[in-house]
Design a protein around this motif. Structure first.
Motif, PDB file in Angstrom:
ATOM      1  N   LEU A   1      15.176   2.695  23.066  1.00 52.59           N
ATOM      2  CA  LEU A   1      13.594   2.210  23.354  1.00 52.59           C
ATOM      3  C   LEU A   1      13.631   2.513  24.825  1.00 52.59           C
ATOM      4  CD1 LEU A   1      11.011   0.724  22.440  1.00 52.59           C
ATOM      5  CD2 LEU A   1      12.210  -1.308  23.011  1.00 52.59           C
ATOM      6  N   HIS A   2      14.590   2.015  25.634  1.00 52.12           N
ATOM      7  CA  HIS A   2      14.434   2.198  27.129  1.00 52.12           C
ATOM      8  C   HIS A   2      15.229   3.354  27.644  1.00 52.12           C
ATOM      9  CE1 HIS A   2      12.709  -1.973  26.914  1.00 52.12           C
ATOM     10  NE2 HIS A   2      13.514  -2.497  26.339  1.00 52.12           N
ATOM     11  N   LYS A   3      14.893   4.332  26.893  1.00 53.39           N
ATOM     12  CA  LYS A   3      15.674   5.750  27.214  1.00 53.39           C
ATOM     13  C   LYS A   3      15.498   5.936  28.600  1.00 53.39           C
ATOM     14  CE  LYS A   3      11.997   8.495  25.175  1.00 53.39           C
ATOM     15  NZ  LYS A   3      11.538   8.417  23.785  1.00 53.39           N
ATOM     16  N   ASN A   4      16.545   6.875  29.299  1.00 58.78           N
ATOM     17  CA  ASN A   4      16.537   7.329  30.684  1.00 58.78           C
ATOM     18  C   ASN A   4      16.616   6.236  31.495  1.00 58.78           C
ATOM     19  OD1 ASN A   4      16.696   9.901  29.876  1.00 58.78           O
ATOM     20  ND2 ASN A   4      14.456  10.028  29.481  1.00 58.78           N
ATOM     21  N   ARG A   5      16.823   5.014  31.166  1.00 55.96           N
ATOM     22  CA  ARG A   5      16.993   4.098  32.153  1.00 55.96           C
ATOM     23  C   ARG A   5      18.245   3.398  31.929  1.00 55.96           C
ATOM     24  NH1 ARG A   5      12.781  -0.990  33.194  1.00 55.96           N
ATOM     25  NH2 ARG A   5      14.613  -2.361  33.996  1.00 55.96           N
ATOM     26  N   THR A   6      18.874   3.006  33.058  1.00 54.44           N
ATOM     27  CA  THR A   6      20.142   2.217  32.874  1.00 54.44           C
ATOM     28  C   THR A   6      20.098   0.724  32.454  1.00 54.44           C
ATOM     29  OG1 THR A   6      21.013   3.769  34.614  1.00 54.44           O
ATOM     30  CG2 THR A   6      22.227   1.595  34.050  1.00 54.44           C
ATOM     31  N   LEU A   7      20.526   0.084  31.410  1.00 50.64           N
ATOM     32  CA  LEU A   7      20.656  -1.096  30.800  1.00 50.64           C
ATOM     33  C   LEU A   7      21.971  -1.640  31.389  1.00 50.64           C
ATOM     34  CD1 LEU A   7      18.750  -1.275  27.510  1.00 50.64           C
ATOM     35  CD2 LEU A   7      17.816  -1.192  29.827  1.00 50.64           C
TER      36      LEU A   7
ATOM     37  N   TYR B   1      24.679   1.197  30.821  1.00 51.22           N
ATOM     38  CA  TYR B   1      24.803   2.212  29.992  1.00 51.22           C
ATOM     39  C   TYR B   1      23.211   2.899  29.812  1.00 51.22           C
ATOM     40  CZ  TYR B   1      29.098   0.800  28.384  1.00 51.22           C
ATOM     41  OH  TYR B   1      30.435   0.303  28.392  1.00 51.22           O
ATOM     42  N   LYS B   2      23.461   4.092  29.478  1.00 52.41           N
ATOM     43  CA  LYS B   2      21.691   4.516  28.975  1.00 52.41           C
ATOM     44  C   LYS B   2      21.854   5.574  28.175  1.00 52.41           C
ATOM     45  CE  LYS B   2      20.942   7.884  33.088  1.00 52.41           C
ATOM     46  NZ  LYS B   2      20.149   7.925  34.225  1.00 52.41           N
ATOM     47  N   ILE B   3      20.952   5.885  27.490  1.00 52.43           N
ATOM     48  CA  ILE B   3      20.627   6.936  26.581  1.00 52.43           C
ATOM     49  C   ILE B   3      19.695   7.972  27.236  1.00 52.43           C
ATOM     50  CG2 ILE B   3      19.288   7.904  24.597  1.00 52.43           C
ATOM     51  CD1 ILE B   3      20.526   5.679  23.090  1.00 52.43           C
ATOM     52  N   LYS B   4      20.378   9.138  27.636  1.00 54.16           N
ATOM     53  CA  LYS B   4      19.576  10.145  28.211  1.00 54.16           C
ATOM     54  C   LYS B   4      18.915  11.323  27.257  1.00 54.16           C
ATOM     55  CE  LYS B   4      20.275  13.018  32.485  1.00 54.16           C
ATOM     56  NZ  LYS B   4      21.328  13.523  33.325  1.00 54.16           N
ATOM     57  N   THR B   5      17.591  11.444  27.476  1.00 49.22           N
ATOM     58  CA  THR B   5      17.105  12.475  26.656  1.00 49.22           C
ATOM     59  C   THR B   5      16.379  13.521  27.538  1.00 49.22           C
ATOM     60  OG1 THR B   5      14.904  11.354  26.440  1.00 49.22           O
ATOM     61  CG2 THR B   5      16.505  10.877  24.666  1.00 49.22           C
TER      62      THR B   5
ATOM     63  N   ILE C   1      14.307  -9.200  39.526  1.00 51.81           N
ATOM     64  CA  ILE C   1      15.845  -8.486  39.402  1.00 51.81           C
ATOM     65  C   ILE C   1      15.250  -7.251  38.397  1.00 51.81           C
ATOM     66  CG2 ILE C   1      18.054  -8.230  38.658  1.00 51.81           C
ATOM     67  CD1 ILE C   1      18.099 -11.301  39.651  1.00 51.81           C
ATOM     68  N   GLU C   2      14.899  -7.377  37.482  1.00 59.02           N
ATOM     69  CA  GLU C   2      14.761  -6.245  36.394  1.00 59.02           C
ATOM     70  C   GLU C   2      13.698  -5.277  37.083  1.00 59.02           C
ATOM     71  OE1 GLU C   2      13.665  -8.309  32.769  1.00 59.02           O
ATOM     72  OE2 GLU C   2      15.395  -7.630  31.846  1.00 59.02           O
ATOM     73  N   ASN C   3      12.716  -5.567  37.488  1.00 56.64           N
ATOM     74  CA  ASN C   3      11.780  -4.570  38.256  1.00 56.64           C
ATOM     75  C   ASN C   3      12.465  -3.896  39.379  1.00 56.64           C
ATOM     76  OD1 ASN C   3       9.666  -4.633  36.483  1.00 56.64           O
ATOM     77  ND2 ASN C   3       8.817  -6.413  37.609  1.00 56.64           N
ATOM     78  N   MET C   4      13.221  -4.482  40.325  1.00 60.27           N
ATOM     79  CA  MET C   4      13.746  -3.883  41.317  1.00 60.27           C
ATOM     80  C   MET C   4      14.853  -2.972  40.797  1.00 60.27           C
ATOM     81  SD  MET C   4      14.771  -6.793  44.146  1.00 60.27           S
ATOM     82  CE  MET C   4      15.614  -5.678  45.300  1.00 60.27           C
ATOM     83  N   PHE C   5      15.562  -3.427  39.810  1.00 59.16           N
ATOM     84  CA  PHE C   5      16.625  -2.758  39.260  1.00 59.16           C
ATOM     85  C   PHE C   5      16.163  -1.011  38.920  1.00 59.16           C
ATOM     86  CE2 PHE C   5      20.057  -1.595  36.277  1.00 59.16           C
ATOM     87  CZ  PHE C   5      21.231  -2.096  37.101  1.00 59.16           C
TER      88      PHE C   5
END
Lengths: 227, 442
Positions: free
Chosen positions: A164-170, A221-225, B241-245
């Motif tokens: 859902l939050h792909k290409n973003r580091t969680l 981690y992230k999912i890269k597409t 923090i989440e937005n900055m990240f």
């Protein structure tokens, strides 16, 4: 999509606006119940996020007004009052979901997406990642028609959230909050996320190397597409 | 010993002592009384005889120098008048035997000599001692009976009165102290009493409980308000923090710091949420209307926790009847109770250890035991394990802030579940939950 944010804490309202704007929502922000009531009566919204604890207005009254003037809108209640009573009352009055403060913006986004899917009956919610087909409706992962059946509920939740939050580091904190957030737990250690990811990789590797599931060193981690 | 019992015992004993003393003194008393009475009678008889002598002369008794003697047919009383040769004056009352018609009888005899017409006469009036004693015995037994009756009566009266007068005390103890959980937020009825001491006691207890209640209430409100108030600022920080990240221009080095902040914020969030939960449980803001199969509940917990078990290769076994259902519970809370117990069992376990959860009937009561093979709890730590924020030495190495067991305890109290902990250091710990009947259904 149009979103109305009703939140009297300016600091939080601002961040909500920044976040939602980044995810291509059009945002209106109200800091009090009176102006929110006007906006609800005049404009049409897809989402209305209501803080229950407004200084000048009972948030639940606002919810009633929203249901009257914007019957199609998805209403999500945001509150610091996590009482069971409010929860029942809010959902009774037609709120679609309920998020107790403090919540993660990612969690809010994920809930908004989930409600949209449910509400508009998006039947086939599929994503393709390096040959793997991830079916968000049936909650399955398959490779060339073969289901990866050993994937557990928690593991699927992790993949879906990353997707859902792909290409973003969680970060590990964000991931563990998503899958263990409702648990009242003495410790908040996110180390077990690594174990979960390791298991997911092992299970997927039996079919093909899941290169799209990336470790971002030191961060998460992230999912890269591609797209 | 109860106050009433003590009073009754003292009452009875003191009266018994009085009875014994009286019984011992009774013969002496009666004898003395008898003597006085007999002597009086003798004196009266003497007076009668002397009166007769004075008015009618000695001749009415003695003619021709013969002595006069008279006695009743059964010889219990006699009078004798005789000339006397003794010069000295006699006026005595003595016990002496007399021979009357061949019978020697012990008499109490009054001897008195007097002079009439230049002649000395000796008057003797006697009453047989047998007849005197004859009356003293029934007198004794009557006196004894009356005494016993009076003692019984007073003991009874004392008993009834002390029961009556102590009743308010009993009521205070029964309704306000025994079996009362503190703080008790029930309404308090005043005890009716005319004894000012009890009134004072009642009012004092009343006041003390009020003070305790309000202190408790304030503490709860404070925790509840404080944790509520903290939620919004935490929420704002988290969003920032989440937005900055997500901002592209933030360098990785700064992101690592943001991550650190996020972790600390999560900890703050977790503590706040836990405190809020505990205060909500204590304020009874949860409904107890759910029914849930214990077996399924434990399976759900296993799903949550399996990754932690895998980490240490801990084996997990459940011996719970599949048809055992928890009723009148709050599912969310029961889940948290068992989750925290099992999580602890995993956290403080050794590599390749085991966790067993077993439910069984013990003396007709359902008991659920969570047994681990962990490091155990030392005896000095044992009384502290349910204290909030109490970090035990054993848990210092762990990433924990000491709120897991306080949650467990609050939930258990809320559901009236009794918790016993047995532990052996280095061997493991058993948490034993005793579930009341109304929570279980088969």
């Amino acid at each position: 999509m149009n979103v109305l944010v009703i939140e009297d804490e300016k600091g939080l309202a601002d961040e909500l606006e920044i976040f939602l704007a980044k995810h291509n929502y059009l945002c209106d922000v109200c800091f009090d119940g009176a102006s929110a009531s006007e906006k609800i009566a005049v404009n049409l919204y897809d989402f209305i996020l209501i803080d229950l604890g407004l200084p000048d207005y009972d948030g639940l009254d606002l919810l009633k007004e929203a249901k009257k003037h914007n019957p199609e809108a998805i209403c999500v209640i945001l509150t610091a009052r996590a009482e069971v009573y409010d929860r029942i009352k809010g959902l009774d009055l037609g709120a679609d979901d309920y998020l107790a403060k403090p919540f993660s913006l990612l969690e809010l986004h994920s809930r908004m997406q989930a409600i949209t899917r449910r509400k508009f009956g998006l039947k086939q919610n599929l994503a393709e990642l390096g040959g793997f087909i991830i079916n968000l409706t049936d909650r399955t992962i398959s490779y060339k028609g073969n289901e990866v059946s050993s994937i557990t509920k928690k593991e699927f939740d992790l993949v879906a959230y990353l997707l859902l939050h792909k290409n973003r580091t969680l970060t590990r904190s964000q991931l563990s909050e998503h899958i263990w957030g409702s648990l009242i737990n003495d410790d908040y250690d996110s180390n077990y996320i690594d174990a979960h990811i390791k298991n997911i990789r092992k299970k997927l590797n039996a079919f093909a190397p899941p290169d799209w599931l990336e470790t971002v060193r030191g961060l998460g981690y992230k999912i890269k597409t591609g797209n | 010993m109860k106050l009433r019992t003590k009073l009754t015992l003292f009452n009875t004993l003191s009266k018994l002592v009085i009875v014994i003393i009286f019984v011992l003194l009774l013969p002496l008393l009666i004898r003395t009384l008898n003597k006085i009475y007999t002597d009086n009678r003798l004196r009266k008889d003497e007076e009668k005889v002397l009166q007769t002598v004075r008015s009618h002369g000695i001749q009415s008794y003695i003619q021709n120098g013969e002595s006069y003697g008279s006695y009743t047919p059964i010889k219990d009383v006699y009078v004798s008048l005789d000339e006397d040769t003794l010069d000295e004056h006699i006026d005595t009352i003595k016990n002496e035997p007399r021979k009357v018609e061949g019978d020697t009888i012990l008499y109490r005899i009054l001897s008195h000599n007097f002079m009439v017409a230049k002649k000395n006469y000796l008057l003797e009036v006697g009453i047989s001692l047998d007849s005197v004693n004859e009356t003293s015995r029934p007198l004794q037994s009557i006196a004894f009976m009356i005494l016993v009756a009076m003692v019984v009566l007073t003991v009874l009266a004392d008993q009834i009165y002390s029961t009556y007068v102590l009743q308010p005390l009993g009521q205070i103890i029964k309704t306000k102290l025994i079996g009362q959980k503190f703080p008790n937020f029930g309404s308090y009825k005043k005890i009716k009493t005319s004894t000012s001491d009890f009134e004072y006691l009642d009012i004092s207890i009343h006041r003390m409980i009020k003070t305790i209640e309000s202190t408790f209430q304030k503490e709860r409100e404070f925790i509840s308000n404080a944790s509520h108030e903290l939620m919004t600022p935490i929420s704002i920080l988290q969003s920032k923090i989440e937005n900055m990240f997500e901002q592209e221009d933030v360098p990785d080095e700064a992101k690592t710091r943001l991550l650190e902040m996020q972790r600390i914020l999560n900890r703050l969030k977790s503590i706040t949420k836990t405190l809020l939960l505990i205060s909500q449980i204590e304020n009874e803001q949860f409904l107890k209307e759910d029914s849930v199969s214990l077996h399924e509940l434990l399976a759900e917990i296993y799903d949550e926790i399996s990754i932690r078990l895998q980490d240490k290769n801990i084996s997990y076994s459940v011996d719970v009847p599949e048809n055992l259902v928890l009723v009148n519970v709050n599912k969310f809370l029961m889940f948290n109770l068992f989750f925290n117990l099992i999580n602890n069992a995993a956290k403080y376990n050794r590599e390749n250890g085991s966790i067993n959860i077993a439910a069984a009937l013990e003396d007709n009561v359902w008991v659920v035991k969570v047994t681990d093979t962990g490091i155990g709890i030392s005896t000095e730590d044992m009384p502290l394990i349910f204290n909030r924020f109490k970090k035990l030495r054993a848990s210092l190495k762990q990433d924990s802030f000491g709120l897991g067991l306080p949650i467990v305890q609050s939930i258990a109290i809320f559901h009236q579940i009794k918790i016993d902990v047995r532990s052996e250091q280095g061997k493991g710990t058993v948490f034993k939950l005793t579930l009341p009947d109304f929570l279980m259904k088969i």
